[in-house]
Design an enzyme around this catalytic site. Structure first.
Site, PDB file in Angstrom:
ATOM      1  CG  ASP A  41      -1.872   1.098   1.324  1.00  0.00           C
ATOM      2  OD1 ASP A  41      -2.728   1.144   0.434  1.00  0.00           O
ATOM      3  OD2 ASP A  41      -1.793   1.927   2.255  1.00  0.00           O
TER       4      ASP A  41
ATOM      5  CD  GLU B 103      -2.208   2.587  -3.538  1.00  0.00           C
ATOM      6  OE1 GLU B 103      -3.228   3.240  -3.796  1.00  0.00           O
ATOM      7  OE2 GLU B 103      -1.608   2.674  -2.454  1.00  0.00           O
TER       8      GLU B 103
HETATM    9  C1  NOJ Z   1      -4.343   3.128  -0.761  1.00  0.00           C
HETATM   10  C2  NOJ Z   1      -5.518   2.247  -0.519  1.00  0.00           C
HETATM   11  O1  NOJ Z   1      -5.814   1.551  -1.704  1.00  0.00           O
HETATM   12  C3  NOJ Z   1      -6.635   3.149  -0.064  1.00  0.00           C
HETATM   13  O2  NOJ Z   1      -7.873   2.484  -0.041  1.00  0.00           O
HETATM   14  C4  NOJ Z   1      -6.258   3.716   1.279  1.00  0.00           C
HETATM   15  O3  NOJ Z   1      -7.230   4.649   1.675  1.00  0.00           O
HETATM   16  C5  NOJ Z   1      -4.902   4.422   1.227  1.00  0.00           C
HETATM   17  N1  NOJ Z   1      -3.920   3.704   0.494  1.00  0.00           N
HETATM   18  C6  NOJ Z   1      -4.345   4.609   2.607  1.00  0.00           C
HETATM   19  O4  NOJ Z   1      -3.926   3.393   3.136  1.00  0.00           O
END
Ligand code: NOJ
Length: 566
Positions: free
Chosen positions: A230, A290
């Site tokens: 993440d 991500e």
């Molecule tokens: C990316 C995640 O996909 C999202 O859903 C989240 O709110 C943020 N990172 C913070 O962790």
């Protein structure tokens, strides 16, 4: 030591055993490809997938009960968004214990059962690794906050204000407002790139790195096959905390627009990723990132200079192609294909409006859903699909601010309605609550569940679901689609996106009509090394077909065919 131990025969036998062990650890195919390069990944948002105990929120037992469905669909690995204990401020992305399961989702025993059942169904489990921040209720933060002298103080980013009532700098949170929160107990501010309840970990502290890497080891021992990382862009902050440059205008939350050069994509990120990759490699695991990038050069960096960082950095630039535009897709695909790593294709997820809404024209939405499936399953690389895309699920955005569950949607209303719309319950059948739960679900199901659900679509050979099944089956069995090179065809065609995949002298041609009118496309494949007398269909939507090297496509039609040189 006995001299016998060193006989050549024994040495040979020992090296064979070692080779075999290495081969088992990192099995590769004839092309040197590893399992994750041929796998189809499927993102499960656990709150919304299947509700095993009928309390309105999905859970692990629910997921386990659907592994057979996923196996039959053609899924090889599921990425489960965070199911760890959490106050659920950001629906799990605020983790309060990395080594447990939130009771709302079940127990570690349920997790083990799910993993065991996954093994039977050949489905691997990928966990979400929330690496940038914890919950403010995590024991590390509670200790950190308790006193400036706490051994955990330096696990987070604490600073004095610039002046009384002024945060240390002008950094803005992704979810609105200053990225600093004042804590009266110790009179300092802490940094949170996301919600205030998600304090950023201090990755300059080796103790943080050790503790967080141990978390991955702990899950590897439990059998997980990798992690989706993440928010990797935001791991490090400028040590001098310089103000970000301010741009004209305001963002959707009414905050100043800033250019995030001092709190995003700092070089330290790559060192952490390289170290994390070493641990992953010891466990034959995959790291998915991500990775929000603005250019292919930025994306390239995430593979690592020696392909030693993320195996699968998600290419979100692909999701930013906001219309069915062959030239734009062509550009994106060519760039990602040439980036030097293995491409990772995504068309939507729990933070992005569903592809059905982004690309649908209101009249041909199901055809367009099939077109998009044909696209991301036939490119060179690994697709990561979001649950419900296979049904043509659509966004169900809240109509009233008071119904919004995602806090960001309340702060940003009405410019940003939050992410509830793309997180609605999976549509299993046309019974109440779409068969997701007998209890009222945490988010309402979209009206389309009556027609777009697993049960109904399984009976309709022309449904989006059946199309997904067909293309996924082809993808798993066709070595050209699994291994072949990509080359663009008819690059001047403004309506039909077409390309050739080629492997060991065999070719598959994909032609996708991205326009609302019927199209013909002729192919002169001589230049690509094949001069076909015909194209044999492998998968085609109704009305699409080939006559010699010419393909006819109805509006938004799909033709995938084998190039046959007779
Ligand atoms: C990316 C995640 O996909 C999202 O859903 C989240 O709110 C943020 N990172 C913070 O962790």
């Amino acid at each position: 030591m006995n001299r016998f131990l060193f006989t050549p025969t024994l040495l040979l036998a020992l090296s064979l055993v070692a080779l075999q062990a290495a081969a088992q650890k990192n099995p590769v195919d004839a092309e040197g490809h590893q399992w994750w390069q041929h796998a189809v990944f499927y993102e499960v948002y656990p709150r919304s997938f299947a509700d095993g105990n009928n309390d309105g929120v999905g859970d692990l037992n629910g997921i386990t009960s659907k592994l057979g469905y996923l196996h039959d669909l053609g899924v090889d690995a599921i990425w489960i968004t965070p199911c760890y204990p959490s106050p659920q401020v950001d629906f799990g992305y605020d983790v309060s214990d990395y080594e447990n399961i939130d009771p709302m989702y079940g127990t570690l025993a349920d997790f083990d059962r799910m993993a065991a059942e996954g093994k039977k169904q050949n489905i691997r489990i990928i966990m979400d690794y929330v690496i940038n921040h914890t919950s403010d209720k995590h024991k590390w933060f509670i200790a950190s906050k308790s006193s400036k002298k706490s051994p955990y103080r330096n696990w987070y980013v604490w600073r004095d204000g610039k002046a009384p009532n002024q945060p240390p700098n002008n950094w803005i949170s992704e979810f609105g407002g200053s990225a600093w929160k004042f804590d009266p107990t110790t009179g300092q501010y802490y940094y949170h790139y996301f919600y205030a309840e998600q304090p950023d970990l201090n990755w300059n502290n080796p103790a943080v790195e050790k503790a967080m890497f141990d978390v991955t080891r702990w899950w590897y021992k439990r059998g997980v096959a990798g992690f989706r990382l993440d928010a990797v862009d935001t791991l490090f902050e400028d040590p001098d905390l310089r103000d970000n440059p301010v741009l004209p205008g305001k963002n959707k939350f009414g905050d100043p627009n800033t250019q995030e050069i001092y709190n995003k994509k700092l070089p330290g990120v790559h060192e952490v990723l390289q170290n994390l990759r070493k641990v992953a490699d010891e466990n034959d695991a995959v790291l998915i990132g991500e990775t929000w990038t603005k250019s292919i050069d930025e994306l390239k960096k995430y593979y690592g200079e020696h392909n030693n960082e993320l195996q699968l950095p998600m290419d979100f630039m692909f999701t930013r192609v906001d219309k069915l535009s062959p030239p734009e897709f062509r550009r994106q695909i060519a760039a990602a294909d040439a980036a030097g790593g293995w491409p990772t294709w995504v068309i939507s997820n729990h933070d992005i409006e569903r592809s059905y809404n982004r690309y649908g024209d209101g009249a041909h939405n199901d055809d367009i859903a099939k077109l998009m499936a044909a696209l991301y399953f036939t490119l060179r690389g690994t697709p990561i699909m979001y649950y419900g895309e296979e049904l043509g699920m659509e966004n169900n955005d809240p109509k009233r601010k008071e119904d919004v569950k995602d806090p960001k949607g309340r702060t940003g209303w009405p410019a940003d309605k939050g992410r509830d719309g793309e997180r609605t319950p999976m549509q299993w059948n046309d019974a109440e609550n779409a068969g997701f739960s007998t209890h009222e679900p945490w988010l309402p199901v979209p009206p389309s569940y009556k027609t777009h659900n697993v049960a109904a679509e399984s009976k309709d050979p022309n449904s989006v679901l059946e199309f997904y099944r067909k293309v996924l089956a082809l993808r798993h069995t066709n070595s050209v689609l699994l291994e072949g090179n990509y080359s663009a065809l008819n690059e001047e065609d403004p309506n039909v996106l077409s390309y050739l995949r080629t492997y060991k002298g065999n070719s598959v041609l994909v032609a996708l009509n991205m326009s609302g009118s019927a199209q013909k496309a002729s192919f002169h494949l001589g230049a690509q090394g094949a001069s076909p007398a015909s194209l044999d269909p492998l998968v085609a939507t109704p009305g699409a077909g080939a006559n010699g090297p010419e393909v006819t496509l109805p509006a938004f039609g799909v033709f995938i065919g084998e190039v046959a040189s007779r």
